[in-house]
Design a protein around this motif. Structure first.
Motif, PDB file in Angstrom:
ATOM      1  N   THR A  26      -1.265  47.779  19.398  1.00 41.37           N
ATOM      2  CA  THR A  26      -0.192  48.548  20.023  1.00 41.37           C
ATOM      3  C   THR A  26       1.140  47.830  19.851  1.00 41.37           C
ATOM      4  OG1 THR A  26      -0.645  47.467  22.151  1.00 41.37           O
ATOM      5  CG2 THR A  26      -1.716  49.583  21.732  1.00 41.37           C
ATOM      6  N   ASP A  27       2.217  48.600  19.837  1.00 48.20           N
ATOM      7  CA  ASP A  27       3.564  48.055  19.661  1.00 48.20           C
ATOM      8  C   ASP A  27       4.253  47.975  21.021  1.00 48.20           C
ATOM      9  OD1 ASP A  27       6.084  47.311  18.967  1.00 48.20           O
ATOM     10  OD2 ASP A  27       6.494  49.013  17.647  1.00 48.20           O
ATOM     11  N   PRO A  28       4.531  46.760  21.525  1.00 51.42           N
ATOM     12  CA  PRO A  28       5.174  46.625  22.835  1.00 51.42           C
ATOM     13  C   PRO A  28       6.684  46.836  22.795  1.00 51.42           C
ATOM     14  CG  PRO A  28       4.777  44.467  21.922  1.00 51.42           C
ATOM     15  CD  PRO A  28       4.187  45.459  20.935  1.00 51.42           C
ATOM     16  N   HIS A  29       7.247  47.031  21.585  1.00 49.47           N
ATOM     17  CA  HIS A  29       8.690  47.240  21.419  1.00 49.47           C
ATOM     18  C   HIS A  29       9.486  46.093  22.035  1.00 49.47           C
ATOM     19  CE1 HIS A  29       7.835  51.257  19.955  1.00 49.47           C
ATOM     20  NE2 HIS A  29       7.098  51.479  21.029  1.00 49.47           N
ATOM     21  N   CYS A  30       9.050  44.892  21.740  1.00 47.34           N
ATOM     22  CA  CYS A  30       9.738  43.706  22.256  1.00 47.34           C
ATOM     23  C   CYS A  30      10.756  43.230  21.223  1.00 47.34           C
ATOM     24  CB  CYS A  30       8.726  42.600  22.538  1.00 47.34           C
ATOM     25  SG  CYS A  30       9.448  41.096  23.236  1.00 47.34           S
ATOM     26  N   PRO A  31      11.991  42.976  21.621  1.00 50.29           N
ATOM     27  CA  PRO A  31      13.008  42.491  20.679  1.00 50.29           C
ATOM     28  C   PRO A  31      12.570  41.193  20.006  1.00 50.29           C
ATOM     29  CG  PRO A  31      14.016  43.145  22.752  1.00 50.29           C
ATOM     30  CD  PRO A  31      12.534  43.163  22.976  1.00 50.29           C
ATOM     31  N   GLU A  32      12.950  41.025  18.744  1.00 53.58           N
ATOM     32  CA  GLU A  32      12.521  39.863  17.975  1.00 53.58           C
ATOM     33  C   GLU A  32      12.977  38.557  18.615  1.00 53.58           C
ATOM     34  OE1 GLU A  32      13.571  40.074  13.894  1.00 53.58           O
ATOM     35  OE2 GLU A  32      12.543  41.981  13.530  1.00 53.58           O
ATOM     36  N   LEU A  33      14.193  38.544  19.161  1.00 52.56           N
ATOM     37  CA  LEU A  33      14.710  37.326  19.773  1.00 52.56           C
ATOM     38  C   LEU A  33      13.853  36.899  20.956  1.00 52.56           C
ATOM     39  CD1 LEU A  33      16.885  35.141  20.044  1.00 52.56           C
ATOM     40  CD2 LEU A  33      18.222  36.739  21.431  1.00 52.56           C
ATOM     41  N   LEU A  34      13.482  37.865  21.778  1.00 54.02           N
ATOM     42  CA  LEU A  34      12.658  37.570  22.946  1.00 54.02           C
ATOM     43  C   LEU A  34      11.261  37.128  22.525  1.00 54.02           C
ATOM     44  CD1 LEU A  34      12.422  37.558  26.021  1.00 54.02           C
ATOM     45  CD2 LEU A  34      11.842  39.987  25.925  1.00 54.02           C
ATOM     46  N   ALA A  35      10.687  37.810  21.528  1.00 55.81           N
ATOM     47  CA  ALA A  35       9.351  37.452  21.048  1.00 55.81           C
ATOM     48  C   ALA A  35       9.345  36.051  20.438  1.00 55.81           C
ATOM     49  CB  ALA A  35       8.875  38.476  20.023  1.00 55.81           C
ATOM     50  N   ALA A  36      10.405  35.722  19.693  1.00 54.96           N
ATOM     51  CA  ALA A  36      10.487  34.400  19.071  1.00 54.96           C
ATOM     52  C   ALA A  36      10.598  33.307  20.125  1.00 54.96           C
ATOM     53  CB  ALA A  36      11.680  34.345  18.120  1.00 54.96           C
ATOM     54  N   ARG A  37      11.386  33.572  21.158  1.00 52.16           N
ATOM     55  CA  ARG A  37      11.542  32.588  22.232  1.00 52.16           C
ATOM     56  C   ARG A  37      10.219  32.388  22.974  1.00 52.16           C
ATOM     57  NH1 ARG A  37      16.008  30.689  25.253  1.00 52.16           N
ATOM     58  NH2 ARG A  37      15.197  28.935  26.467  1.00 52.16           N
ATOM     59  N   ALA A  38       9.496  33.482  23.185  1.00 57.81           N
ATOM     60  CA  ALA A  38       8.202  33.392  23.862  1.00 57.81           C
ATOM     61  C   ALA A  38       7.198  32.605  23.017  1.00 57.81           C
ATOM     62  CB  ALA A  38       7.669  34.793  24.155  1.00 57.81           C
ATOM     63  N   GLY A  39       7.190  32.875  21.705  1.00 58.75           N
ATOM     64  CA  GLY A  39       6.282  32.153  20.821  1.00 58.75           C
ATOM     65  C   GLY A  39       6.581  30.669  20.780  1.00 58.75           C
ATOM     66  N   LYS A  40       7.863  30.326  20.798  1.00 52.81           N
ATOM     67  CA  LYS A  40       8.259  28.915  20.782  1.00 52.81           C
ATOM     68  C   LYS A  40       7.781  28.210  22.047  1.00 52.81           C
ATOM     69  CE  LYS A  40      12.315  25.912  20.309  1.00 52.81           C
ATOM     70  NZ  LYS A  40      13.800  25.879  20.146  1.00 52.81           N
ATOM     71  N   ALA A  41       7.904  28.883  23.189  1.00 54.29           N
ATOM     72  CA  ALA A  41       7.456  28.292  24.454  1.00 54.29           C
ATOM     73  C   ALA A  41       5.946  28.084  24.449  1.00 54.29           C
ATOM     74  CB  ALA A  41       7.867  29.190  25.620  1.00 54.29           C
ATOM     75  N   PHE A  42       5.221  29.051  23.886  1.00 56.54           N
ATOM     76  CA  PHE A  42       3.755  28.952  23.839  1.00 56.54           C
ATOM     77  C   PHE A  42       3.326  27.793  22.943  1.00 56.54           C
ATOM     78  CE2 PHE A  42      -0.502  30.347  22.424  1.00 56.54           C
ATOM     79  CZ  PHE A  42      -1.087  30.596  23.657  1.00 56.54           C
ATOM     80  N   ARG A  43       3.991  27.641  21.802  1.00 63.96           N
ATOM     81  CA  ARG A  43       3.635  26.579  20.859  1.00 63.96           C
ATOM     82  C   ARG A  43       4.049  25.196  21.357  1.00 63.96           C
ATOM     83  NH1 ARG A  43       4.824  31.073  17.975  1.00 63.96           N
ATOM     84  NH2 ARG A  43       3.313  31.678  16.358  1.00 63.96           N
ATOM     85  N   ALA A  44       4.952  25.174  22.327  1.00 63.98           N
ATOM     86  CA  ALA A  44       5.397  23.890  22.871  1.00 63.98           C
ATOM     87  C   ALA A  44       4.374  23.276  23.820  1.00 63.98           C
ATOM     88  CB  ALA A  44       6.730  24.065  23.598  1.00 63.98           C
ATOM     89  N   LEU A  45       3.371  24.064  24.203  1.00 64.89           N
ATOM     90  CA  LEU A  45       2.336  23.536  25.084  1.00 64.89           C
ATOM     91  C   LEU A  45       1.484  22.531  24.316  1.00 64.89           C
ATOM     92  CD1 LEU A  45       1.147  26.863  26.786  1.00 64.89           C
ATOM     93  CD2 LEU A  45       2.688  25.138  27.740  1.00 64.89           C
ATOM     94  N   HIS A  46       1.375  21.346  24.841  1.00 68.15           N
ATOM     95  CA  HIS A  46       0.605  20.304  24.161  1.00 68.15           C
ATOM     96  C   HIS A  46      -0.491  19.793  25.085  1.00 68.15           C
ATOM     97  CE1 HIS A  46       3.263  20.060  20.707  1.00 68.15           C
ATOM     98  NE2 HIS A  46       4.299  19.977  21.519  1.00 68.15           N
ATOM     99  N   GLY A  47      -1.695  19.806  24.578  1.00 65.83           N
ATOM    100  CA  GLY A  47      -2.808  19.248  25.328  1.00 65.83           C
ATOM    101  C   GLY A  47      -3.151  17.862  24.801  1.00 65.83           C
ATOM    102  N   LYS A  48      -3.842  17.102  25.608  1.00 62.86           N
ATOM    103  CA  LYS A  48      -4.282  15.774  25.203  1.00 62.86           C
ATOM    104  C   LYS A  48      -5.788  15.808  25.001  1.00 62.86           C
ATOM    105  CE  LYS A  48      -4.366  10.947  26.720  1.00 62.86           C
ATOM    106  NZ  LYS A  48      -4.022  10.005  27.821  1.00 62.86           N
ATOM    107  N   PRO A  49      -6.273  15.351  23.840  1.00 62.18           N
ATOM    108  CA  PRO A  49      -7.722  15.368  23.610  1.00 62.18           C
ATOM    109  C   PRO A  49      -8.464  14.645  24.733  1.00 62.18           C
ATOM    110  CG  PRO A  49      -6.561  14.824  21.584  1.00 62.18           C
ATOM    111  CD  PRO A  49      -5.533  14.809  22.678  1.00 62.18           C
ATOM    112  N   SER A  50      -9.499  15.286  25.244  1.00 61.39           N
ATOM    113  CA  SER A  50     -10.286  14.686  26.314  1.00 61.39           C
ATOM    114  C   SER A  50     -11.244  13.642  25.743  1.00 61.39           C
ATOM    115  CB  SER A  50     -11.089  15.768  27.041  1.00 61.39           C
ATOM    116  OG  SER A  50     -12.032  16.351  26.153  1.00 61.39           O
ATOM    117  N   GLU A  51     -11.816  12.846  26.633  1.00 60.14           N
ATOM    118  CA  GLU A  51     -12.817  11.871  26.193  1.00 60.14           C
ATOM    119  C   GLU A  51     -14.016  12.584  25.576  1.00 60.14           C
ATOM    120  OE1 GLU A  51     -13.911   9.236  29.307  1.00 60.14           O
ATOM    121  OE2 GLU A  51     -11.876   8.464  29.628  1.00 60.14           O
ATOM    122  N   LEU A  52     -14.359  13.741  26.136  1.00 57.22           N
ATOM    123  CA  LEU A  52     -15.473  14.516  25.596  1.00 57.22           C
ATOM    124  C   LEU A  52     -15.165  14.976  24.178  1.00 57.22           C
ATOM    125  CD1 LEU A  52     -18.156  16.036  25.849  1.00 57.22           C
ATOM    126  CD2 LEU A  52     -16.905  17.891  26.988  1.00 57.22           C
TER     127      LEU A  52
END
Length: 207
Positions: A26-52
């Protein structure tokens, strides 16, 4: 539109909503600028590998004869795969699921864990996915860990070659989610969807 003032958490949720729409076609009709900013925020999430995760990686490298292991692999959609393993020339995504990936006191994956697994399969159908639960790993004697991982990788690749999903062993225990909690989760999802649709419409208007 001005998206600079949106908190990072809202942008991350927006990106997940956009992925959900993409998954559904489906097309949410989200402006490219807003979608790009959202994607950047999502990719900025960094996890640390667990001991497991580190322990599983070491067994893969030392005992399984894998051709390569990449930790914290980032997909084009922004998801992070714990371990991207090359087995018999095929890339296999391995998610090492610790206790936080399951409902408390049970072997039932959380909604977030299910969502990630579903979208990894949807957006990369040629990359088999293996989910390794912490309680399965803990129950294995050290001498059997390598053989267990080898079996998981081999079944995943064979299933991919035959066009099927790799079989997932049934958990040793499970707790059914009460209907009331399911209704509450559905209502929350609907409310979130409405909020993001309104956000996208406002962004279009501001443009």
């Amino acid at each position: 539109c001005d998206v600079a003032g949106l908190p990072s958490a809202s942008l991350v949720q927006l990106h997940q909503w956009l992925l959900w729409n993409r998954e559904r076609g489906t097309d949410p009709h989200c402006p490219e600028l807003l979608a790009a900013r959202a994607g950047k925020a999502f990719r900025a999430l960094h996890g640390k590998p667990s001991e497991l995760q580190t322990a599983v990686r070491d067994v893969l490298l030392l005992s399984c004869g894998v051709e390569g292991v990449e930790e914290e692999h980032r997909t084009s959609e922004g998801w992070t795969v714990d371990l991207l393993v090359t087995w018999r020339g095929t890339s296999v995504a391995v998610e090492v699921d610790g206790p936080s990936h399951f409902l408390r006191g049970s072997a039932v994956p959380t909604g977030a864990t299910k969502l990630k697994a579903r979208q990894l399969k949807a957006f990369a159908p040629t990359t088999p996915l293996v989910n390794l639960a912490w309680f399965t790993w803990d129950a294995l004697p050290a001498v059997r860990q390598g053989a267990h991982l080898t079996g998981l990788l081999e079944r995943a690749v064979l299933a991919a070659e035959s066009g099927e999903q790799a079989p997932v062993p049934a958990p040793s225990a499970s707790v059914s989610r009460p209907k009331r909690r399911r209704r509450k989760a559905a209502a929350s999802a609907a409310s979130l969807r409405t909020s993001f649709e309104a956000m996208a419409r406002q962004a279009v208007k501001d443009d």
